[in-house]
Structure formats: structure tokens, C-alpha cells
Design a protein around this motif. Sequence first.
Motif, short mmCIF file in Angstrom:
data_model
loop_
_atom_site.label_atom_id
_atom_site.label_comp_id
_atom_site.label_asym_id
_atom_site.label_seq_id
_atom_site.Cartn_x
_atom_site.Cartn_y
_atom_site.Cartn_z
N ILE A 1 0.86 -1.19 0.00
CA ILE A 1 0.00 0.00 0.00
C ILE A 1 0.89 1.24 0.00
O ILE A 1 1.94 1.26 0.65
CB ILE A 1 -0.96 0.01 1.21
CG1 ILE A 1 -1.92 1.21 1.13
CG2 ILE A 1 -0.18 0.03 2.54
CD1 ILE A 1 -3.04 1.17 2.16
N THR B 1 0.74 5.29 0.81
CA THR B 1 -0.07 6.31 1.46
C THR B 1 0.64 7.67 1.39
O THR B 1 1.84 7.73 1.13
CB THR B 1 -0.34 5.95 2.93
OG1 THR B 1 0.91 5.80 3.62
CG2 THR B 1 -1.11 4.64 3.04
N VAL C 1 -2.14 4.35 7.37
CA VAL C 1 -2.57 3.10 6.73
C VAL C 1 -3.99 2.75 7.15
O VAL C 1 -4.83 2.38 6.32
CB VAL C 1 -1.60 1.95 7.08
CG1 VAL C 1 -2.17 0.61 6.63
CG2 VAL C 1 -0.24 2.19 6.44
N LEU C 2 -4.29 2.88 8.45
CA LEU C 2 -5.64 2.57 8.92
C LEU C 2 -6.65 3.54 8.33
O LEU C 2 -7.76 3.14 7.94
CB LEU C 2 -5.68 2.60 10.45
CG LEU C 2 -7.01 2.23 11.09
CD1 LEU C 2 -7.50 0.87 10.61
CD2 LEU C 2 -6.88 2.23 12.61
N SER D 1 -6.50 4.91 5.44
CA SER D 1 -6.69 4.49 4.05
C SER D 1 -7.58 3.25 3.97
O SER D 1 -8.45 3.15 3.09
CB SER D 1 -5.33 4.21 3.40
OG SER D 1 -5.47 3.89 2.04
N VAL D 2 -7.36 2.31 4.87
CA VAL D 2 -8.19 1.10 4.90
C VAL D 2 -9.66 1.46 5.09
O VAL D 2 -10.55 0.94 4.40
CB VAL D 2 -7.71 0.15 6.02
CG1 VAL D 2 -8.74 -0.95 6.29
CG2 VAL D 2 -6.37 -0.48 5.64
N HIS E 1 -11.18 3.52 1.97
CA HIS E 1 -11.40 2.74 0.76
C HIS E 1 -12.14 1.43 1.02
O HIS E 1 -12.20 0.56 0.14
CB HIS E 1 -10.06 2.49 0.07
CG HIS E 1 -9.34 3.74 -0.30
ND1 HIS E 1 -9.80 4.61 -1.27
CD2 HIS E 1 -8.20 4.31 0.19
CE1 HIS E 1 -8.98 5.65 -1.37
NE2 HIS E 1 -8.00 5.48 -0.50
N LEU F 1 -11.53 -1.23 2.63
CA LEU F 1 -10.83 -2.52 2.53
C LEU F 1 -11.27 -3.47 3.63
O LEU F 1 -11.20 -4.69 3.46
CB LEU F 1 -9.32 -2.29 2.61
CG LEU F 1 -8.69 -1.40 1.54
CD1 LEU F 1 -7.17 -1.37 1.70
CD2 LEU F 1 -9.07 -1.85 0.14
N HIS F 2 -11.74 -2.93 4.74
CA HIS F 2 -12.14 -3.75 5.88
C HIS F 2 -13.47 -4.45 5.67
O HIS F 2 -13.88 -5.27 6.49
CB HIS F 2 -12.20 -2.90 7.15
CG HIS F 2 -13.20 -1.78 7.07
ND1 HIS F 2 -13.10 -0.74 6.19
CD2 HIS F 2 -14.36 -1.55 7.76
CE1 HIS F 2 -14.13 0.09 6.34
NE2 HIS F 2 -14.90 -0.39 7.29
N VAL G 1 -7.07 -7.54 6.82
CA VAL G 1 -6.44 -6.81 5.74
C VAL G 1 -4.94 -6.79 6.06
O VAL G 1 -4.53 -6.27 7.09
CB VAL G 1 -6.98 -5.37 5.64
CG1 VAL G 1 -6.33 -4.64 4.46
CG2 VAL G 1 -8.49 -5.38 5.50
N LEU H 1 -1.18 -5.68 4.99
CA LEU H 1 -0.53 -4.68 4.15
C LEU H 1 0.89 -4.41 4.61
O LEU H 1 1.22 -4.55 5.78
CB LEU H 1 -1.32 -3.36 4.21
CG LEU H 1 -2.79 -3.43 3.77
CD1 LEU H 1 -3.51 -2.15 4.19
CD2 LEU H 1 -2.91 -3.65 2.28
N SER I 1 -9.00 2.35 15.58
CA SER I 1 -10.01 2.65 14.56
C SER I 1 -11.10 3.54 15.12
O SER I 1 -11.49 4.55 14.51
CB SER I 1 -10.62 1.35 14.02
OG SER I 1 -11.62 1.62 13.05
#
Length: 419
Positions: free
Chosen positions: A39, A41, A86-87, A89-90, A93, A95-96, A102, A104, A288
Amino acid sequence: MSFQAPKGVPEYYPPRSATFLAVRAAFAEAARRAGYAYIETPVFEETELFARGVGESTDVVTKEMYTFADRGGRSVTLRPEFTAGVLRSVLEHNLHTGQLPVKLWTTGPAFRYERPQAGRYRQLQQFDVEAIGTEDPAVDAETIAIAWEGYQALGLTRVRLLLNTLGCRQCRPAYRTALQEFLRGLDLDEATRERIEINPLRVLDDKRPEVRERVANAPLITDHLCASCKAHHDRVRELLADLGIPWEDTPRLVRGLDYYSRTTYEFDHPLLGAQSGIGGGGRYDGLSEDIGGPPLPGIGFAVGVDRIMLAIEAEGAEVAVPPRCEVYGVPLGEVAARRMFSLVGELRRAGVAADMAYGGKGLKGAMKGADRSGAAYAVILGERDLEAGTAQVKDMAGGEQAAVPLEEIVETLKGRLSR
């Protein structure tokens, strides 16, 4: 006047830069084999992401961030670490919402305004791994194993794994209270006393010898764990034992960021003195929610490429790096230079690292270039060789030289190099 690199920013240039790339490649390969995807970022994010994610009581946020207002008046910060970005971005988008966890990895510079010294830089190079979406202790052990494999691949033998748990949001409050009561009774400076009230765990991470001495008898988190956290920690250690990875229980290990919970670890190299930490990470199960997302547990690590470079040099470890040049072309004359340029292109397309002499150098000067390139073979091409449809292939180590038909040069050299 001549320009210089900014203070506290290391640069990597040949030949040392080859080892720098090899360090990142070793960890990337270990992550790839474990199913982690790359990934990319942003280098900067909204300042609030780091204030909420990293923690407002940390030195990173209060003292070390490069923060500025952009032309739109927005406060942005050069990333001081990777996990929060990174979190973010997850979550952004989605991804979760797919397969969990996930998994990365990423790499690049992070930025912290610190007093520069060996192994402590204002632009620091990191390799980062994150596994998001599961509380399974097997993933904790997996991230540790990825880092461990990276160190082993680089030939480092003195790395120590320091392991601890910080409990969870259920059992940590009781420990926090006990720790605060202990710390309030110590003779500490005003700034540290303020930290006791904000996040007393951060006091345990203070590197000053006088503070370390005073907190030596502080309560241990391992004495206040709930049954679930104790079971989680025991399972991580069992799995590390199954993998044959040694660790040292380090009950006072805290790490420098507020988001850590449960599994926390650090990789230490004793030959680096005060800057002995060459990597580390841990679980961040509440991060999160802290940045506005749903409950989403996670764990990850970052290793310091700069410090790993110092550790390699301190140990004298032999790191395998791909050859910069395997075959060096020595053309004699303009016509030969044009044919050599095509031949070098053929070699490169065949997977051979090839270079050649430029600028119309004579034989003596071109052969000096061949020596300096580190090439295993030189290919010498002059007018007589062109007329004969051959080139002279010279073994740079042994000195043997023989004519080889031009149409056979590529396969001949590939065969010799593969021995």
C-alpha cells in the motif's frame, strides 16, 4: 557557496545504497510470503489524524511533528509514523469490508523533529507491516515472525526480541490507577508529573536514567491482566516457541505511542548503544474508533531501516546484494560502439546486468572502467573483431580471454554467469 543536505537527514548513495535496498527487500519478501500486499499512502495527512491516532500526550505529537498550514489554511503534518495513515486508508477505501484481516506493507520516510545523532534522524526510513481486522493472537505472532525473518535474511545474529502486553480497555484502568498512585509519590519534574495524569504509561517509557531508576519498582501490568489478556499473551508466546523464535519477557516495555494495547514488542540490537531499538510494534485494537471508524482490531510493526544499516555494519554482517554490473562492454571505435550498445541492450533484456564504456575511451581507460564496475566479464570489440564477427570475452578474475562469435555472446555469458 555549496548546498548540503538538511541537518539530521541521512543519504544513501553507491555503494552503500545497495545494502539499503537489500534491507527493504528482505522485509518485503518476508511480508509477501505471508500474504501481505503493498500500500502507498501520503507523506502528509491532516494533523488531527496523528493527534487522535498517535496520542496527544506522546513526545511525537507534542514535540516532534512537522506541522504546517497549507495554502488553503488546513493544518497538515508530515507523517511521523505509518499506522494511523494506513488505517485511515483502509477505512476510507472500505478494505475492511472484504476478507479479514487486511494484510498490508509499505515503506518510505517518516519525519520527526529530533536532536540528530547516530541512529536518530529527522527523516527516518521505515518498513511497516499492518494486519487489520482480527484479534487472533496467531496474527500477533505472524507479524513478529515476518520481522524476525527479515533480520535473519540480513545475517543479523545479535537481535533480541523484547515482549510484553499492555492489557486492554477492561483491565488497564485498574493498573493505571495503581501506577498513578505509585508515580505520584516520586520526586519527578513538573512535566513528568503532568504526564502522570494524562497517560502514566508514558512515564515508564522515559529514557532518562534518573527517571528509570525511580520507576524501577513501579507496579507491573502483568500483575493486573484480565483472564482474556493473560490467555492472549500466553498464546502469543506459545506460538513464538512453536516457530523457534526466542524472546525476553520485558514487563516494563511500553513503546512510545498511545494506541498500543495487549501485545507490544521491540527488537533490540546491543551493539548500537543508546539507539538500540531497531524495530517494534504491537496491537492497537482501539485505534479505529479513535479516528472515527468502527471497532476494528489491528496489529503491526515498523522497523528502522537506518538503524538496521548501522546494526549490519556493527556486526560486520555480509548482506547479499545483486551485482550492479556483470558484463562490461569495451568498444574500440565508433562502429564498434554502436554495435556494443545493441549488444549491451540484448544482455540486459536477457537478464544480465550490463554496462559499457562511453565517450570514446581507449582500451586502457575502458578497462579501468571495467575493473571499477565489478563486472565478472569484459567484452572487447574492435574493428578486426567486427570483421571476424566475434568479440573478445575476458574473465576479469582469472584474466583468460577468448574470441566468441557475436551471435553466441549472450548465451555464452549467461551460461558462464549461472555457474
